[in-house]
Enzyme design. Structure first.
Site, PDB file in Angstrom:
ATOM      1  N   CYS A 164       0.843  -1.189   0.000  1.00 22.21           N
ATOM      2  CA  CYS A 164       0.000   0.000   0.000  1.00 22.21           C
ATOM      3  C   CYS A 164       0.877   1.238   0.000  1.00 22.21           C
ATOM      4  O   CYS A 164       1.861   1.312   0.726  1.00 22.21           O
ATOM      5  CB  CYS A 164      -0.951   0.076   1.180  1.00 22.21           C
ATOM      6  SG  CYS A 164      -2.160  -1.230   1.240  1.00 22.21           S
ATOM      7  N   ARG A 171       4.198  -0.539  -4.729  1.00 18.09           N
ATOM      8  CA  ARG A 171       3.875  -1.003  -3.376  1.00 18.09           C
ATOM      9  C   ARG A 171       2.544  -1.749  -3.327  1.00 18.09           C
ATOM     10  O   ARG A 171       2.198  -2.351  -2.318  1.00 18.09           O
ATOM     11  CB  ARG A 171       3.826   0.176  -2.410  1.00 18.09           C
ATOM     12  CG  ARG A 171       5.154   0.870  -2.239  1.00 18.09           C
ATOM     13  CD  ARG A 171       5.031   1.992  -1.255  1.00 18.09           C
ATOM     14  NE  ARG A 171       4.802   1.497   0.085  1.00 18.09           N
ATOM     15  CZ  ARG A 171       5.729   1.384   1.011  1.00 18.09           C
ATOM     16  NH1 ARG A 171       6.953   1.731   0.743  1.00 18.09           N
ATOM     17  NH2 ARG A 171       5.435   0.937   2.204  1.00 18.09           N
ATOM     18  N   TRP A 199      -2.689  -2.758  -1.720  1.00 16.41           N
ATOM     19  CA  TRP A 199      -2.388  -4.183  -1.817  1.00 16.41           C
ATOM     20  C   TRP A 199      -3.329  -4.825  -0.804  1.00 16.41           C
ATOM     21  O   TRP A 199      -3.183  -4.606   0.407  1.00 16.41           O
ATOM     22  CB  TRP A 199      -0.924  -4.441  -1.467  1.00 16.41           C
ATOM     23  CG  TRP A 199      -0.498  -5.867  -1.682  1.00 16.41           C
ATOM     24  CD1 TRP A 199      -0.077  -6.425  -2.848  1.00 16.41           C
ATOM     25  CD2 TRP A 199      -0.447  -6.911  -0.703  1.00 16.41           C
ATOM     26  NE1 TRP A 199       0.228  -7.749  -2.656  1.00 16.41           N
ATOM     27  CE2 TRP A 199       0.015  -8.070  -1.346  1.00 16.41           C
ATOM     28  CE3 TRP A 199      -0.752  -6.984   0.656  1.00 16.41           C
ATOM     29  CZ2 TRP A 199       0.179  -9.285  -0.682  1.00 16.41           C
ATOM     30  CZ3 TRP A 199      -0.585  -8.192   1.326  1.00 16.41           C
ATOM     31  CH2 TRP A 199      -0.111  -9.330   0.649  1.00 16.41           C
ATOM     32  N   ASN A 204      -2.474   2.114   5.611  1.00 16.35           N
ATOM     33  CA  ASN A 204      -1.590   1.010   5.271  1.00 16.35           C
ATOM     34  C   ASN A 204      -1.379   0.227   6.555  1.00 16.35           C
ATOM     35  O   ASN A 204      -1.039   0.820   7.573  1.00 16.35           O
ATOM     36  CB  ASN A 204      -0.264   1.599   4.748  1.00 16.35           C
ATOM     37  CG  ASN A 204       0.752   0.542   4.409  1.00 16.35           C
ATOM     38  OD1 ASN A 204       0.430  -0.644   4.361  1.00 16.35           O
ATOM     39  ND2 ASN A 204       1.975   0.966   4.174  1.00 16.35           N
ATOM     40  N   GLY A 205      -1.617  -1.082   6.533  1.00 10.78           N
ATOM     41  CA  GLY A 205      -1.432  -1.874   7.757  1.00 10.78           C
ATOM     42  C   GLY A 205      -2.658  -2.722   8.031  1.00 10.78           C
ATOM     43  O   GLY A 205      -3.480  -2.945   7.140  1.00 10.78           O
ATOM     44  N   GLU A 262      16.987 -18.930  -5.599  1.00  9.58           N
ATOM     45  CA  GLU A 262      16.713 -17.580  -6.094  1.00  9.58           C
ATOM     46  C   GLU A 262      16.266 -17.621  -7.566  1.00  9.58           C
ATOM     47  O   GLU A 262      15.338 -16.903  -7.959  1.00  9.58           O
ATOM     48  CB  GLU A 262      17.961 -16.700  -5.905  1.00  9.58           C
ATOM     49  CG  GLU A 262      17.853 -15.277  -6.420  1.00  9.58           C
ATOM     50  CD  GLU A 262      16.724 -14.441  -5.819  1.00  9.58           C
ATOM     51  OE1 GLU A 262      16.088 -14.873  -4.848  1.00  9.58           O
ATOM     52  OE2 GLU A 262      16.462 -13.349  -6.360  1.00  9.58           O
ATOM     53  N   LYS A 322      12.643 -16.229  -8.807  1.00 13.74           N
ATOM     54  CA  LYS A 322      12.480 -15.196  -9.842  1.00 13.74           C
ATOM     55  C   LYS A 322      11.496 -15.658 -10.901  1.00 13.74           C
ATOM     56  O   LYS A 322      10.629 -14.921 -11.325  1.00 13.74           O
ATOM     57  CB  LYS A 322      13.826 -14.863 -10.529  1.00 13.74           C
ATOM     58  CG  LYS A 322      14.820 -14.030  -9.759  1.00 13.74           C
ATOM     59  CD  LYS A 322      14.438 -12.596  -9.533  1.00 13.74           C
ATOM     60  CE  LYS A 322      13.621 -12.400  -8.303  1.00 13.74           C
ATOM     61  NZ  LYS A 322      14.161 -12.239  -7.043  1.00 13.74           N
ATOM     62  N   GLU A 337       7.902 -15.719  -9.552  1.00  9.19           N
ATOM     63  CA  GLU A 337       7.371 -14.379  -9.295  1.00  9.19           C
ATOM     64  C   GLU A 337       6.891 -13.690 -10.569  1.00  9.19           C
ATOM     65  O   GLU A 337       5.827 -13.091 -10.582  1.00  9.19           O
ATOM     66  CB  GLU A 337       8.454 -13.488  -8.665  1.00  9.19           C
ATOM     67  CG  GLU A 337       8.668 -13.720  -7.198  1.00  9.19           C
ATOM     68  CD  GLU A 337       9.772 -12.824  -6.647  1.00  9.19           C
ATOM     69  OE1 GLU A 337       9.581 -12.272  -5.566  1.00  9.19           O
ATOM     70  OE2 GLU A 337      10.828 -12.672  -7.305  1.00  9.19           O
ATOM     71  N   HIS A 353      16.282 -37.816  -4.036  1.00 12.91           N
ATOM     72  CA  HIS A 353      15.384 -38.199  -2.942  1.00 12.91           C
ATOM     73  C   HIS A 353      13.962 -37.688  -3.172  1.00 12.91           C
ATOM     74  O   HIS A 353      13.204 -37.527  -2.224  1.00 12.91           O
ATOM     75  CB  HIS A 353      15.929 -37.661  -1.616  1.00 12.91           C
ATOM     76  CG  HIS A 353      17.278 -38.210  -1.281  1.00 12.91           C
ATOM     77  ND1 HIS A 353      17.482 -39.532  -0.976  1.00 12.91           N
ATOM     78  CD2 HIS A 353      18.497 -37.626  -1.252  1.00 12.91           C
ATOM     79  CE1 HIS A 353      18.775 -39.737  -0.750  1.00 12.91           C
ATOM     80  NE2 HIS A 353      19.417 -38.589  -0.923  1.00 12.91           N
ATOM     81  N   LYS A 404       6.001  -5.000  -3.379  1.00 13.13           N
ATOM     82  CA  LYS A 404       7.440  -4.820  -3.222  1.00 13.13           C
ATOM     83  C   LYS A 404       7.873  -4.906  -1.770  1.00 13.13           C
ATOM     84  O   LYS A 404       8.854  -5.540  -1.436  1.00 13.13           O
ATOM     85  CB  LYS A 404       7.831  -3.457  -3.816  1.00 13.13           C
ATOM     86  CG  LYS A 404       9.312  -3.142  -3.739  1.00 13.13           C
ATOM     87  CD  LYS A 404      10.075  -4.001  -4.715  1.00 13.13           C
ATOM     88  CE  LYS A 404      11.561  -3.830  -4.608  1.00 13.13           C
ATOM     89  NZ  LYS A 404      12.271  -5.001  -5.132  1.00 13.13           N
TER      90      LYS A 404
HETATM   91  C1  G6P Z   1       8.613  -9.130  -0.872  1.00 11.82           C
HETATM   92  C2  G6P Z   1       9.247  -8.824  -2.227  1.00 11.82           C
HETATM   93  C3  G6P Z   1      10.534  -9.639  -2.399  1.00 11.82           C
HETATM   94  C4  G6P Z   1      11.472  -9.383  -1.232  1.00 11.82           C
HETATM   95  C5  G6P Z   1      10.802  -9.662   0.111  1.00 11.82           C
HETATM   96  C6  G6P Z   1      11.666  -9.182   1.280  1.00 11.82           C
HETATM   97  O1  G6P Z   1       8.128 -10.423  -0.883  1.00 11.82           O
HETATM   98  O2  G6P Z   1       8.332  -9.105  -3.275  1.00 11.82           O
HETATM   99  O3  G6P Z   1      11.162  -9.265  -3.612  1.00 11.82           O
HETATM  100  O4  G6P Z   1      12.604 -10.191  -1.373  1.00 11.82           O
HETATM  101  O5  G6P Z   1       9.565  -8.959   0.197  1.00 11.82           O
HETATM  102  O6  G6P Z   1      11.776  -7.792   1.218  1.00 11.82           O
HETATM  103  P1  G6P Z   1      12.915  -6.937   1.881  1.00 11.82           P
HETATM  104  O7  G6P Z   1      12.577  -5.526   1.509  1.00 11.82           O
HETATM  105  O8  G6P Z   1      12.819  -7.162   3.364  1.00 11.82           O
HETATM  106  O9  G6P Z   1      14.216  -7.379   1.335  1.00 11.82           O
END
Ligand code: G6P
Length: 611
Positions: free
Chosen positions: A2, A27, A74, A100-101, A484, A488, A491, A507, A606
């Site tokens: 948000c 956001r 969001w 927000n929250g 990772e 990616k 996502e 396994h 984000k």
């Molecule tokens: C969200 C984002 C990720 C990020 C994670 C942790 O899930 O979409 O890309 O890695 O938060 O965020 P931070 O700001 O704590 O690294």
């Protein structure tokens, strides 16, 4: 998670608020809305979906006013539809609020207010707060006093902004757990934002609120009061990055721009910090804490998402070079366990945004127990950066693409710098340290070489764009890279992907392998290379399609695998940086070819500032 923006000043607020929302859209992008105060009251326009729907609606309705608030959502409570979009208003429409929250006692407030006739039109927790403000408002009282009174009855996390035609010309904002800042304008304007991107077009001077603070913003400036109602002054910080940093600069997407920024973001994280002759790093943020660091007997690294993958690599680095035992914990798990945190433990929080709710809560738990804390954070002035005892910044510049790319590689370099610093005060020799420094120095140019593979990786993505699953395998330091790479892909392209330790494949996941299963194998020349080659044989024997990321010029793998991605060789501890970059490009191109919204993938945000 948000975005909030507010403006009060001499200009029409609408265009300024929309511009702020545009910069905050990363956001959250489920719905958006604005509320403007003008002579005839509070005018609200809101729409579900992306900001473009709101922009169109604003064009049609042309709301006006020089004081207003805006929000991009969001969804947490309630579907992402128009009634649930913010701002929420009182029944008479004369109070508007964005939030927000999560308000934890919203249901209780809702029940009490419904019983005395309040009508709720949304499913959100936020609406309870706006009706509560209405309920408590005694005629003639200033808005800030009523907001403060309402917030004393509210439990949960919030960053809020409120305007009302009953007390016009001002915005009241308050923070408890969700970031909020004031943008100090120069020409009679004052702004509010959930992060600096919201206000940077008009000012670089920002004041971060602390938890419990609330503030009144008007054309004369701002006044902050703390949780006890006492007037307080908070430091003004200067935002050091430019608007350019949050614009696409000729790239089609922020994600691609940020992938290509990595040579420079890596130079920035190292700038002024390498001491080649001493085989050491110079880190201003921890220099005064050496006595604390030398007492550390155990490190617990906590983080979420991509930052958690960086944490896994940090574990290898610290254990290998500083010989201190390390544990890595998901912040969301750590906070609800009863972790053993004895004297001599350092809790290290890694976060790009510095605002992730779970990471912050884990950090606060550690502090509560008297444990020393350190941060590796990108966003300057963010909550985690301010609440850790010490730490270092990434200086990667704003990361806007929801999928983290440049922050991850900068986190790895930052962790290497921290490790070097701790290691040199323990067992690491000047020669070993010098070798690491030299390898670090070469990295940005090596990343440039990897980026030259872009068109090769694009063709690869074309070949596999219809895949339904992907498997990523790596061993040792390449295992977190496999995680990772898989994250990616999930996502941004919505293809199901799993990262696995190469040897563990037999396994379980080996059962999934057939000619339709692309398997990305990370096989740089390192101590476990031959073992990884054996895993490749096992995949091949089951007709899996193999994409190998290698460092050798030519090797036995050339005839064996379906595709080879060749990246430069560096020392094992830094190799993950060079093997990750092609996986970022692969995910990007797969998403593009499949028509996914790369910068704003569905359901994600984000920075996740709620639990
Ligand atoms: C969200 C984002 C990720 C990020 C994670 C942790 O899930 O979409 O890309 O890695 O938060 O965020 P931070 O700001 O704590 O690294």
């Amino acid at each position: 998670m948000c975005g909030i923006v507010g403006y009060v000043g001499p200009e029409e607020a609408g265009p300024i608020l929309l511009q702020g929302l545009k910069r905050l859209e990363y956001r959250g992008y489920d719905s958006a809305g604005i509320a403007l105060l003008n002579g005839s009251g509070v005018q609200v326009v809101k729409r579900s979906g992306k900001l473009s729907s709101l922009e169109q609606a604003v064009q049609e309705d042309s709301p006006s006013g020089t004081c207003g608030i805006a929000h991009t959502r969001w969804a947490t409570h309630g579907a992402p539809n128009q009634p649930n979009a913010h701002p929420h208003t009182s029944s008479q429409g004369d109070i508007a609020l964005v939030h927000n929250g999560i308000i934890e006692n919203a249901n209780d407030i809702r029940t009490q207010l419904s019983a005395i006739g309040y009508v709720f039109t949304s499913e959100t927790d936020t609406e309870a707060v706006v009706h509560l403000i209405d309920r408590l408002w005694v005629e003639g009282e200033p808005l800030e006093d009523v907001v403060a009174a309402a917030l004393r009855r509210v439990e949960g996390a919030y960053g809020i902004a409120v305007v009302s035609s009953r007390d016009p010309g001002k915005i009241v904002i308050a923070r408890n757990g969700s970031p909020l800042l004031i943008g100090v304008g120069k020409n009679g304007e004052t702004l509010a934002g959930s992060d600096a991107a919201a206000v940077i077009a008009l000012t670089r001077d920002v004041v971060y609120l602390d938890d419990g603070d609330y503030a009144v913003l008007d054309m004369d400036g701002y006044r902050i009061k703390d949780i006890h109602g006492a007037q307080v002054s908070r430091t003004t910080h200067e935002v050091t990055w430019d608007l350019e940093a949050i614009e696409k600069g000729g790239y089609e997407h922020f994600m691609l721009k940020e992938i290509f920024e990595q040579p420079s973001s890596l130079r920035d994280v190292m700038r002024g910090r390498l001491m080649e002759e001493d085989g050491d790093s110079r880190l201003g943020g921890i220099a005064h804490h050496q006595p604390n660091l030398s007492r550390v007997r155990r490190v617990v690294i906590t983080a979420c998402g991509t930052s958690w993958h960086a944490a896994l690599l940090g574990e290898y680095m610290i254990e290998e070079l500083a010989r201190i035992p390390v544990e890595v914990e998901y912040a969301s798990e750590f906070r609800y366990r009863n972790p053993v945190l004895e004297d001599g433990t350092l809790v290290l929080a890694i976060s790009q945004s510095g605002e992730t709710a779970d990471t912050l809560a884990a950090l606060r738990e550690a502090k509560h127990r008297g444990i020393s804390t350190m941060g590796v954070v990108n966003v300057v002035g963010s909550t985690i950066a301010r609440e850790t005892d010490y730490g270092i910044y990434l200086h990667a510049g704003p990361e806007i693409g929801v999928a983290s790319t440049k922050a991850f590689t900068s986190q790895l370099v930052a962790l290497a710098l921290v490790t070097l610093n701790i290691g040199r005060r323990r067992h690491l020799s000047v020669v070993q340290g010098g070798g690491i420094v030299r390898a670090l120095k070469e990295l940005p140019d090596q990343v440039e070489k990897v980026l030259e593979l872009d068109s090769q990786i694009r063709s690869l993505a074309e070949a596999y764009a219809d895949a339904r699953n992907f498997l990523y395998l790596g061993r040792g330091l390449q295992f977190p890279v496999a995680l990772e790479g898989a994250l990616k892909l999930k996502e941004v392209s919505y293809i199901h992907a799993e990262g696995y330790p190469a040897a563990e494949m037999k396994h379980g996941p080996i059962a999934l392998i057939d000619e339709d299963m692309p398997v990305v194998v990370l096989a740089p020349r390192d101590a476990v290379y031959q073992k990884v080659v054996s895993s490749i044989e096992e995949v091949k024997a089951r007709r899996g399609r193999i994409i190998a990321v290698v460092t050798d010029e030519a090797s036995e793998l050339d005839g064996k695998v379906d595709h080879i991605i060749r990246v430069p060789q560096t020392i094992a501890l830094l190799q993950p940086i060079l093997t990750t970059v092609p996986l970022q490009l692969l995910a990007y191109h797969m998403a593009m070819i499949r028509g996914a919204d790369v910068d704003q993938p569905r359901n994600l945000a984000k920075s996740v500032t709620v639990e």
